[in-house]
Design a protein around this motif. Structure first.
Motif, PDB file in Angstrom:
ATOM      1  N   LYS A  34     -61.534 -49.354   7.804  1.00  0.00           N
ATOM      2  CA  LYS A  34     -61.834 -48.352   8.827  1.00  0.00           C
ATOM      3  C   LYS A  34     -63.282 -47.877   8.713  1.00  0.00           C
ATOM      4  O   LYS A  34     -63.976 -47.701   9.726  1.00  0.00           O
ATOM      5  CB  LYS A  34     -60.871 -47.177   8.704  1.00  0.00           C
ATOM      6  N   ASP A  35     -63.737 -47.693   7.489  1.00  0.00           N
ATOM      7  CA  ASP A  35     -65.093 -47.185   7.274  1.00  0.00           C
ATOM      8  C   ASP A  35     -66.163 -48.131   7.802  1.00  0.00           C
ATOM      9  O   ASP A  35     -67.241 -47.694   8.210  1.00  0.00           O
ATOM     10  CB  ASP A  35     -65.329 -46.918   5.782  1.00  0.00           C
ATOM     11  N   ILE A  36     -65.881 -49.431   7.772  1.00  0.00           N
ATOM     12  CA  ILE A  36     -66.879 -50.393   8.258  1.00  0.00           C
ATOM     13  C   ILE A  36     -66.513 -50.933   9.650  1.00  0.00           C
ATOM     14  O   ILE A  36     -67.050 -51.925  10.104  1.00  0.00           O
ATOM     15  CB  ILE A  36     -67.068 -51.560   7.265  1.00  0.00           C
ATOM     16  N   HIS A  37     -65.543 -50.256  10.291  1.00  0.00           N
ATOM     17  CA  HIS A  37     -65.164 -50.547  11.679  1.00  0.00           C
ATOM     18  C   HIS A  37     -64.663 -51.977  11.862  1.00  0.00           C
ATOM     19  O   HIS A  37     -64.956 -52.632  12.866  1.00  0.00           O
ATOM     20  CB  HIS A  37     -66.352 -50.289  12.620  1.00  0.00           C
ATOM     21  N   LYS A  38     -63.877 -52.447  10.895  1.00  0.00           N
ATOM     22  CA  LYS A  38     -63.263 -53.775  11.037  1.00  0.00           C
ATOM     23  C   LYS A  38     -62.042 -53.694  11.951  1.00  0.00           C
ATOM     24  O   LYS A  38     -61.334 -52.682  11.984  1.00  0.00           O
ATOM     25  CB  LYS A  38     -62.846 -54.316   9.671  1.00  0.00           C
ATOM     26  N   LYS A  39     -61.770 -54.778  12.649  1.00  0.00           N
ATOM     27  CA  LYS A  39     -60.606 -54.862  13.520  1.00  0.00           C
ATOM     28  C   LYS A  39     -59.364 -55.204  12.705  1.00  0.00           C
ATOM     29  O   LYS A  39     -59.434 -55.951  11.727  1.00  0.00           O
ATOM     30  CB  LYS A  39     -60.832 -55.933  14.589  1.00  0.00           C
ATOM     31  N   LEU A  40     -58.213 -54.659  13.095  1.00  0.00           N
ATOM     32  CA  LEU A  40     -56.944 -55.004  12.457  1.00  0.00           C
ATOM     33  C   LEU A  40     -55.862 -55.032  13.520  1.00  0.00           C
ATOM     34  O   LEU A  40     -55.623 -54.037  14.206  1.00  0.00           O
ATOM     35  CB  LEU A  40     -56.587 -54.000  11.358  1.00  0.00           C
ATOM     36  N   ASP A  41     -55.202 -56.183  13.664  1.00  0.00           N
ATOM     37  CA  ASP A  41     -54.113 -56.320  14.630  1.00  0.00           C
ATOM     38  C   ASP A  41     -52.753 -56.044  14.015  1.00  0.00           C
ATOM     39  O   ASP A  41     -51.855 -55.522  14.689  1.00  0.00           O
ATOM     40  CB  ASP A  41     -54.102 -57.735  15.220  1.00  0.00           C
ATOM     41  N   VAL A  42     -52.598 -56.411  12.745  1.00  0.00           N
ATOM     42  CA  VAL A  42     -51.259 -56.362  12.160  1.00  0.00           C
ATOM     43  C   VAL A  42     -51.333 -56.276  10.640  1.00  0.00           C
ATOM     44  O   VAL A  42     -52.253 -56.810  10.018  1.00  0.00           O
ATOM     45  CB  VAL A  42     -50.452 -57.617  12.607  1.00  0.00           C
ATOM     46  N   ILE A  43     -50.368 -55.564  10.065  1.00  0.00           N
ATOM     47  CA  ILE A  43     -50.128 -55.581   8.623  1.00  0.00           C
ATOM     48  C   ILE A  43     -48.859 -56.384   8.410  1.00  0.00           C
ATOM     49  O   ILE A  43     -47.802 -56.057   8.968  1.00  0.00           O
ATOM     50  CB  ILE A  43     -49.961 -54.153   8.064  1.00  0.00           C
ATOM     51  N   THR A  44     -48.953 -57.455   7.635  1.00  0.00           N
ATOM     52  CA  THR A  44     -47.869 -58.435   7.568  1.00  0.00           C
ATOM     53  C   THR A  44     -47.319 -58.589   6.161  1.00  0.00           C
ATOM     54  O   THR A  44     -48.048 -58.920   5.231  1.00  0.00           O
ATOM     55  CB  THR A  44     -48.362 -59.811   8.062  1.00  0.00           C
ATOM     56  N   PHE A  45     -46.023 -58.379   6.021  1.00  0.00           N
ATOM     57  CA  PHE A  45     -45.335 -58.654   4.762  1.00  0.00           C
ATOM     58  C   PHE A  45     -45.004 -60.143   4.696  1.00  0.00           C
ATOM     59  O   PHE A  45     -44.247 -60.663   5.518  1.00  0.00           O
ATOM     60  CB  PHE A  45     -44.034 -57.845   4.670  1.00  0.00           C
ATOM     61  N   SER A  46     -45.569 -60.832   3.716  1.00  0.00           N
ATOM     62  CA  SER A  46     -45.254 -62.247   3.502  1.00  0.00           C
ATOM     63  C   SER A  46     -45.528 -62.552   2.036  1.00  0.00           C
ATOM     64  O   SER A  46     -44.929 -61.968   1.152  1.00  0.00           O
ATOM     65  CB  SER A  46     -46.050 -63.138   4.454  1.00  0.00           C
ATOM     66  N   GLY A  47     -46.455 -63.476   1.757  1.00  0.00           N
ATOM     67  CA  GLY A  47     -46.884 -63.692   0.379  1.00  0.00           C
ATOM     68  C   GLY A  47     -46.084 -64.716  -0.381  1.00  0.00           C
ATOM     69  O   GLY A  47     -45.621 -65.714   0.178  1.00  0.00           O
ATOM     70  N   ASN A  48     -45.893 -64.455  -1.681  1.00  0.00           N
ATOM     71  CA  ASN A  48     -45.320 -65.440  -2.608  1.00  0.00           C
ATOM     72  C   ASN A  48     -43.797 -65.362  -2.627  1.00  0.00           C
ATOM     73  O   ASN A  48     -43.186 -64.913  -3.589  1.00  0.00           O
ATOM     74  CB  ASN A  48     -45.884 -65.239  -4.010  1.00  0.00           C
ATOM     75  N   GLY A  49     -43.185 -65.809  -1.538  1.00  0.00           N
ATOM     76  CA  GLY A  49     -41.734 -65.817  -1.495  1.00  0.00           C
ATOM     77  C   GLY A  49     -41.181 -64.852  -0.467  1.00  0.00           C
ATOM     78  O   GLY A  49     -41.809 -64.556   0.547  1.00  0.00           O
ATOM     79  N   GLU A  50     -39.990 -64.342  -0.736  1.00  0.00           N
ATOM     80  CA  GLU A  50     -39.263 -63.515   0.216  1.00  0.00           C
ATOM     81  C   GLU A  50     -39.527 -62.028  -0.052  1.00  0.00           C
ATOM     82  O   GLU A  50     -39.126 -61.494  -1.092  1.00  0.00           O
ATOM     83  CB  GLU A  50     -37.757 -63.803   0.107  1.00  0.00           C
ATOM     84  N   PRO A  51     -40.203 -61.323   0.872  1.00  0.00           N
ATOM     85  CA  PRO A  51     -40.566 -59.918   0.614  1.00  0.00           C
ATOM     86  C   PRO A  51     -39.383 -58.974   0.509  1.00  0.00           C
ATOM     87  O   PRO A  51     -39.448 -57.964  -0.209  1.00  0.00           O
ATOM     88  CB  PRO A  51     -41.457 -59.566   1.812  1.00  0.00           C
ATOM     89  N   THR A  52     -38.295 -59.280   1.209  1.00  0.00           N
ATOM     90  CA  THR A  52     -37.164 -58.345   1.225  1.00  0.00           C
ATOM     91  C   THR A  52     -36.366 -58.343  -0.079  1.00  0.00           C
ATOM     92  O   THR A  52     -35.441 -57.547  -0.229  1.00  0.00           O
ATOM     93  CB  THR A  52     -36.222 -58.649   2.404  1.00  0.00           C
TER      94      THR A  52
END
Length: 260
Positions: A74-92
């Protein structure tokens, strides 16, 4: 094996074919994989080759790292469309998944209120009450359904639990009453035993569409292999094949997008 693990707990931001500019949340260890599937196309690699030695990040640590990154962007005014749970396997599978989702929504609202919160899940834990509640609260509840053919699932998605039942999965997907996005991998090639893995044919697509008609998702995302896979005999589905499947889904009145 040219697959790669993701750092934990924050990844990126990166550009997602389906979601746009995405900041990843990896609630699994940075040095290994925890998953209820062992997909032969997984970009992270096979479970047996990715046994973690580190613990999962705590709820507090995830929130702390996420807030630091969001503030920086936010401080450097970057764009963000989505925060996504994924990564190394199953997040749930994280025991504090519901709480982490709540923290993420709170921080999203503070720093990037226009961004979406998405979860990429293989659907196996979605029947659990806490997981179900969390998935109902996110903007994009993206759950996997590669096929309804159990033999194909056994050979490709390779559930780690012998109790896996495709009818139960469909029932769980229906329980979201349309507040769900179905994600499906289409591909070709063979497995290590030389068995054909082409799921773009009518044999697989027609019953899959019948399941979609029962689930009535708000959207379907179909895609094909884009990164390195642990099984090297897999092949991408063609644009023509994906477009044909997309159009068949759309003909049933269900929004469908194809990523190549």
């Amino acid at each position: 094996m040219p697959t790669a693990l993701y750092p934990s707990p924050i990844v990126g931001p990166i550009h997602s074919r389906r979601l746009g500019i995405s900041l990843g949340v990896n609630v699994n260890p940075s040095d290994g994989k925890i998953c209820t599937f062992d997909c032969i196309y997984c970009e992270v690699g096979y479970n047996a080759m990715r046994r973690p030695t580190l613990p999962r990040p705590s709820r507090h640590h995830v929130a702390e790292c996420l807030e630091r990154k969001l503030k920086e962007m936010k401080d450097i005014h970057k764009k963000l469309d989505v925060i996504t749970f994924s990564g190394n396997g199953e997040p749930t599978t994280h025991p504090d998944f519901e709480g982490i989702v709540d923290d993420t929504i709170r921080l999203r609202n503070r720093y990037f209120p226009a961004a979406k919160v998405s979860v990429l899940s293989n659907s196996t834990m979605a029947h659990l009450p806490a997981v179900h509640r969390a998935l109902e609260r996110v903007d994009n509840n993206i759950l996997k359904l590669d096929t309804v053919d159990f033999d194909y699932i056994r050979r490709v998605d390779r559930p780690t639990s012998p109790a896996y039942n495709i009818d139960d999965i469909i029932s769980t997907l229906r329980s979201f009453h349309g507040n769900v996005i179905i994600q499906t991998m289409f591909m070709k090639g063979t497995d290590i035993n030389g068995q054909d893995l082409n799921n773009t044919s009518d044999r697989y697509v027609t019953p899959w569409i019948e399941a979609l008609k029962l689930i009535r998702p708000k959207q379907v995302m179909i895609y094909t292999i884009d990164r390195d896979t642990p099984c090297h005999t897999l092949q991408k589905a063609t644009h023509e094949e994906l477009n044909n499947i997309r159009d068949r889904v759309a003909a049933e009145g269900i929004d469908c997008t194809a990523a190549y």
